[in-house]
Design an enzyme around this catalytic site. Sequence first.
Site, PDB file in Angstrom:
ATOM      1  CG  ASN A 118     -20.754 -36.340 -23.086  1.00  8.98           C
ATOM      2  OD1 ASN A 118     -20.503 -36.071 -24.354  1.00  8.98           O
ATOM      3  ND2 ASN A 118     -19.970 -37.209 -22.389  1.00  8.98           N
ATOM      4  N   GLY A 128     -19.712 -44.031 -12.562  1.00  8.72           N
ATOM      5  CA  GLY A 128     -20.111 -43.233 -13.643  1.00  8.72           C
ATOM      6  C   GLY A 128     -19.798 -44.143 -15.196  1.00  8.72           C
ATOM      7  CB  VAL A 129     -20.944 -43.790 -18.298  1.00  8.72           C
ATOM      8  CG1 VAL A 129     -20.890 -44.594 -19.650  1.00  8.72           C
ATOM      9  CG2 VAL A 129     -22.109 -43.468 -17.936  1.00  8.72           C
ATOM     10  N   GLY A 130     -17.860 -44.798 -18.749  1.00 12.18           N
ATOM     11  CA  GLY A 130     -16.731 -44.616 -19.468  1.00 12.18           C
ATOM     12  C   GLY A 130     -15.422 -45.281 -19.085  1.00 12.18           C
ATOM     13  CG  ASN A 131     -12.126 -45.641 -21.932  1.00 15.78           C
ATOM     14  OD1 ASN A 131     -12.580 -46.732 -22.145  1.00 15.78           O
ATOM     15  ND2 ASN A 131     -11.714 -44.654 -22.708  1.00 15.78           N
ATOM     16  CB  ILE A 132     -11.991 -43.070 -15.390  1.00 15.64           C
ATOM     17  CG1 ILE A 132     -10.870 -42.215 -16.475  1.00 15.64           C
ATOM     18  CG2 ILE A 132     -11.748 -42.724 -14.066  1.00 15.64           C
ATOM     19  CD1 ILE A 132     -10.660 -41.004 -16.298  1.00 15.64           C
ATOM     20  CD  GLU A 162     -26.721 -41.699 -14.872  1.00 19.97           C
ATOM     21  OE1 GLU A 162     -27.126 -40.694 -14.342  1.00 19.97           O
ATOM     22  OE2 GLU A 162     -25.424 -41.717 -15.632  1.00 19.97           O
ATOM     23  N   GLY A 205     -26.198 -37.984 -14.456  1.00 19.19           N
ATOM     24  CA  GLY A 205     -26.453 -38.024 -13.197  1.00 19.19           C
ATOM     25  C   GLY A 205     -25.586 -37.690 -12.167  1.00 19.19           C
TER      26      GLY A 205
END
Lengths: 495, 495
Positions: A374, A258-262, A284, A378
Amino acid sequence: MSFAHLEPSEAARLIRHDMTVGFSGFTPAGSPKVVSRALAELAIAEHEAGRPFKIGMITGASTGDSLDGALARADAVKFRTPYQSNSDMRKALNSGKAEFFDMHLSQLQQVVRSGALGKIDVAVLEAADITEDGEILLTSGVGSIPTTARLADKVIVELNEAHPKELQGIHDIYEPLDPPYRKCIPINTPRDRIGVPRLKLDPKKIVGIVRNNQPDDVKGFDDLTDTTRAIGANVANFLAHEHKAGRIPKEFLPIQSGVGNIANAVMAALNDAKEIPPFEMYTEVIQDAVFDLIDSGKVKFASGCSFTISEPVQKRLYGDLARYRQHLILRPQEISNNPEVVRRLGLITMNTALEADIFGNINSTHVLGSAMMNGIGGSGDFTRNAYLSIFACPSVAKGGKISAIVPLCSHVDHSEHSVAVLITEYGVADLRGKGPEVRAKLIIENCVHPSYRPQLKAYLELAGHNSHTPQTLSKAFRMHVQFQETGSMLGVDWN
Amino acid sequence: MSFAHLEPSEAARLIRHDMTVGFSGFTPAGSPKVVSRALAELAIAEHEAGRPFKIGMITGASTGDSLDGALARADAVKFRTPYQSNSDMRKALNSGKAEFFDMHLSQLQQVVRSGALGKIDVAVLEAADITEDGEILLTSGVGSIPTTARLADKVIVELNEAHPKELQGIHDIYEPLDPPYRKCIPINTPRDRIGVPRLKLDPKKIVGIVRNNQPDDVKGFDDLTDTTRAIGANVANFLAHEHKAGRIPKEFLPIQSGVGNIANAVMAALNDAKEIPPFEMYTEVIQDAVFDLIDSGKVKFASGCSFTISEPVQKRLYGDLARYRQHLILRPQEISNNPEVVRRLGLITMNTALEADIFGNINSTHVLGSAMMNGIGGSGDFTRNAYLSIFACPSVAKGGKISAIVPLCSHVDHSEHSVAVLITEYGVADLRGKGPEVRAKLIIENCVHPSYRPQLKAYLELAGHNSHTPQTLSKAFRMHVQFQETGSMLGVDWN
């Protein structure tokens, strides 16, 4: 044919109230930057003149502030799909100003082609290059533009010099036939190319070119914290353990992240995990951390829909495109997220939960069941069809006043059937092959923050053993409601 | 080699406490009938002797009373996956006697191969014929047996003369490679054959044959009622309208249809709908109504995992196999429900909701969020990857005391993102391209029972327009809780 050169304001005036507009890109990467700002100014002027001006916006996913932010602030959005992450757009769709249709991203292009979202009047796309016969070199994100631009009556091209022509060869543009004539999407590894390097449009539809030189507006990530570092380590250790046990094949499997800090922390931990062999990614968004892993040799190849990268990483990429091109493909979202390919490749999917419950359901979208964060993005495309579906999140938020793990998710985007493993900074709950009560005990013991364990154990005991899922509807949201009333989920009284 | 002939009790004794057993079939069709009853007797004898006897059961889906019912009544089930629909088994897993792992049916074989459910000790399968080198002609249901029998240490064959050898050619047995070596499943139409007509097993593993002559224990359907007839008509009219509007291609698309009385009514309505051209089916369970549609020419071809048909229809099928074989294929559930194929073929999926909410989420599994009804079955495999995902249900249950449409589903199996259309006997809500508030108004107006419309409108107004999804967590389950307390959802006071 040679195309007219337009000022942004001239291009914006080709778009009228009530039109549906398709925009290129995926995240701020590859999204239009100047026609969108001019369009916002036009909307403001129209509103000041007492005339309505709102459009339908179909994008790839989220976009930059120059698109979602500008149009939301101008109150120029009637309808928005399929995903957003801009604070002003979020305000608009949580206040009834804009209607938002939250969609699985892989389905967007097919649904547009079906006609269920109406016709596309105009497409606005960012290009790194264009030939006179309409062959367009896209930039850092592909999204849904191969479909929306093909179907649009008119196409406006933002020719952006911030992206080099050497991007040629990065993209793999492919649009499947629709059923009943669709055939296999012939991707057997993340490396497989099945389409063409440029988007080919009918040049007669291209109504003008707007020149531009503005970079993608991608923010960098926060530094790792103890929490995100621990989550990353838990994911990496779990995968190493599964690999050693033979439940992940010895060649490993492609990863979606996925997207982001984690996600960033997880990628860093995978880079450090010596027991995990080099792997490929079918994902993605290709974000900063992936480039470190390509450089270290840990990631052999990454297929995605966009390079959503900070300015320093973009400089690194654009300064060494000949090398990176051997390791990267950008595809339309219909292909990067395609269930057929996800299932065939056997992805290990890693997504972030906004909220999880003790039975393994996941909320990815709605704060307190109501406010849109948000969108599902995906996460559904990947999770449901994964070989091994992992969700991760910090155990608490707001300094411990919110437990990310609750009796029942206030909105469910991924049911327990599509969640194999839940991970927080405290540990791992492997939910495969387990009934709801066993899952709940495991999640409470391994994943819940210690300060919330007694209260969730007590919840579980309320219902006894008289049903498959020990859920007590009259109290299932008591932690949420107490938070709404007092500002903390701690210390709920179940009596 | 020639196989030992065993009595059912001798075969049952090959299965010991704590073993995991794979059973053939899908629904009562093709499930073992006599070894299972002998196993239940053995369990009862063992329990009476003070010894533990519980097994793990892996099936295709539900089974007959001779398997799920007999073993549940004998308290012989430690673990059960992936689906059931037997009243005694339901009691067992809702009382903590049996642990139930509810799974997407398409994922079962892959998860078994991964090792995540442990090893398969014994497989028990029903056959219509077997050769000395272990080529097995399966019967009326395939399920997961190609995988569980291949992986089992020992295989027991129930050779059932109730199924004719002329079934040869109905089955298409195919097991994909696992990733990273999996390739395209080369099905481009429901008609495509990709495997072999018989299941080939290592004959050394076949420990014995039990002869038997018992029919599948499939109940017929209820007669159509005004309600199911109205639902069927609403589905057929909607599809005819979409077809005319061009949002379903002129060739039409293959149909997946769920199981039960509503599915039966929908198939009858499609048969009567002259505007809908003849079509193909790619579905899970082929039930009675499909044979009427094959005979009328409306269904050109049906691919599924089982013939779950009443005795008269089975007589019709078995009396005319040469003709019906031109129109039918049975596949393993990994293929009949495969997301890759579902997405490629562009299925119109039609499944039954146990409960829906005004925002379009669907509960397929849990009564009042807690008691397991049957399981998710294939509804997730089909729904998520569909071209057009339809859910249908009667607007009320228990004589109007339960509204099938509530503010928030008490358990969510299919989130709003995977639900395109909701249909009741009152009408159709086409949810595509619409935000939650618009969807809610449409569902209340078109689908909710008139006696519940005012109360659900009032719920929707509680939250105002200050969020994307106007949900009020403190009151979201008030209708459920009132039903638990008073026996009716009607007349809820929202204050």
